[in-house]
Design a protein around this motif. Sequence first.
Motif, PDB file in Angstrom:
ATOM      1  N   HIS A 197       0.835  -1.198   0.000  1.00 20.73           N
ATOM      2  CA  HIS A 197       0.000   0.000   0.000  1.00 20.73           C
ATOM      3  C   HIS A 197       0.871   1.249   0.000  1.00 20.73           C
ATOM      4  CE1 HIS A 197      -3.225   2.715   0.655  1.00 20.73           C
ATOM      5  NE2 HIS A 197      -2.945   2.966   1.919  1.00 20.73           N
ATOM      6  N   GLN A 198       0.731   2.043  -1.056  1.00 18.47           N
ATOM      7  CA  GLN A 198       1.513   3.265  -1.235  1.00 18.47           C
ATOM      8  C   GLN A 198       3.015   2.982  -1.250  1.00 18.47           C
ATOM      9  OE1 GLN A 198      -0.092   5.770   1.917  1.00 18.47           O
ATOM     10  NE2 GLN A 198      -1.696   6.537   0.562  1.00 18.47           N
ATOM     11  N   ARG A 199       3.373   1.770  -1.621  1.00 18.80           N
ATOM     12  CA  ARG A 199       4.768   1.341  -1.724  1.00 18.80           C
ATOM     13  C   ARG A 199       4.918   0.535  -3.015  1.00 18.80           C
ATOM     14  NH1 ARG A 199       7.733   1.455   2.812  1.00 18.80           N
ATOM     15  NH2 ARG A 199       8.989  -0.300   2.144  1.00 18.80           N
ATOM     16  N   PRO A 200       6.101   0.519  -3.602  1.00 16.32           N
ATOM     17  CA  PRO A 200       6.264  -0.205  -4.864  1.00 16.32           C
ATOM     18  C   PRO A 200       6.456  -1.701  -4.713  1.00 16.32           C
ATOM     19  CG  PRO A 200       8.305   0.890  -4.275  1.00 16.32           C
ATOM     20  CD  PRO A 200       7.294   1.315  -3.253  1.00 16.32           C
ATOM     21  N   THR A 201       6.770  -2.170  -3.497  1.00 17.43           N
ATOM     22  CA  THR A 201       7.122  -3.586  -3.370  1.00 17.43           C
ATOM     23  C   THR A 201       6.274  -4.286  -2.324  1.00 17.43           C
ATOM     24  OG1 THR A 201       8.873  -3.028  -1.791  1.00 17.43           O
ATOM     25  CG2 THR A 201       9.490  -3.221  -4.102  1.00 17.43           C
ATOM     26  N   GLY A 202       5.588  -5.360  -2.759  1.00 23.70           N
ATOM     27  CA  GLY A 202       4.818  -6.192  -1.854  1.00 23.70           C
ATOM     28  C   GLY A 202       5.574  -7.455  -1.481  1.00 23.70           C
ATOM     29  N   THR A 203       4.855  -8.558  -1.364  1.00 25.11           N
ATOM     30  CA  THR A 203       5.455  -9.777  -0.813  1.00 25.11           C
ATOM     31  C   THR A 203       5.784 -10.844  -1.852  1.00 25.11           C
ATOM     32  OG1 THR A 203       3.277 -10.758  -0.385  1.00 25.11           O
ATOM     33  CG2 THR A 203       4.270  -9.440   1.391  1.00 25.11           C
ATOM     34  N   ALA A 204       5.549 -10.582  -3.129  1.00 20.94           N
ATOM     35  CA  ALA A 204       5.873 -11.577  -4.158  1.00 20.94           C
ATOM     36  C   ALA A 204       7.345 -11.472  -4.532  1.00 20.94           C
ATOM     37  CB  ALA A 204       4.989 -11.393  -5.384  1.00 20.94           C
ATOM     38  N   GLN A 205       8.196 -11.653  -3.532  1.00 20.09           N
ATOM     39  CA  GLN A 205       9.635 -11.597  -3.713  1.00 20.09           C
ATOM     40  C   GLN A 205      10.292 -12.252  -2.503  1.00 20.09           C
ATOM     41  OE1 GLN A 205      10.802  -7.477  -3.948  1.00 20.09           O
ATOM     42  NE2 GLN A 205       9.479  -6.899  -2.261  1.00 20.09           N
TER      43      GLN A 205
END
Length: 347
Positions: A99-107
Amino acid sequence: MAPGMKSIVYSETGPAPTVLQLVDRDLPEPAAGEVRVRVVWSGVNPTDWKSRAGGGRGESLPFAEVTPNQDGSGVVDAVGEGVTGLAVGDRVWTYLSAHQRPTGTAQEFTVLPASRVVPLPEGVGLEVGASLGVPAMTAHRALTVWEDGPSRLEPGSLDGAVVLVAGGAGAVGHAAIQLARWAGATVITTISGDEKAGLATAAGAHHVVNYRTGDAAAEIREIAPDGVDVVVEVAISQNADLLSEVVAHRASVAIYADDGGDTTTIPIRANMITNTRFQFVLLYTVGEEALQAAVEDVTAALRDGVLPVGEAAGLPLHTFPLAETAAAHEAVEGGVVGKVLIEVSAG
């Protein structure tokens, strides 16, 4: 050479197989107030594929490159300056990770504000952790907006209340059933067939009503002659007329999605007579106080053994490797029953 990691990214909106790519990226470092998590499981929710799909192919993004998925679980790998309450080696779950960030958890690794990372109680599996964020916190909010009900959930807080969960076989419905029963409510759920009825019962619903056979309103009224106090609603455009027949006075209808469309017509007179409250629920804008309340109450529920996952608990798991994130997104978009998780690394 700097250490690297595998990451799923997209730089434009569109269909999952077309825009999602598996790439190598540098290992991020946590700044002050942040922690780095080695991701074990990444949870996929409808909000994830909808953000990736956008309103049409090729829409511009708020960032040059995005790694999807709001929810996840794993192990704290590094801690930034000033962080308290979290340490390297802690097993954790995350929420609103993208949310309001470019990187989530698919990494393989993700860096997050410490406020978005929550320790898992001892004995709670990482698969459970990756299934909590959007579903459990949305369910918590839906159960705590009732005018005459509690603002926090704990055993006994919903004693005497009747909760109707529409679509009890979904991830939010599963969490709502579990949390409502933990809090002492009588739980009714509506489903579309025998398989989903079995899942809702396994999740803990006291009563299951098939809305495709018979008279659902009459069945609900027979179970709850004085009406339903709280509705956790996934398809208001389909269910508005039904709800006007079964809600109690001063009931709350918490609308967290609309699987039936984008607009609806709500009976005015029937709902005016009962003083029914219609409350829309979206996790991104509920505010920090509501988010923190959900985190604390969900953690307490976990300590009590609530919110298990798996078919025996009413929420089948469908797992994919990181390289098949596109297929995981497609499964959720296609309406698979249960919870979709991406296995990013070994636990």
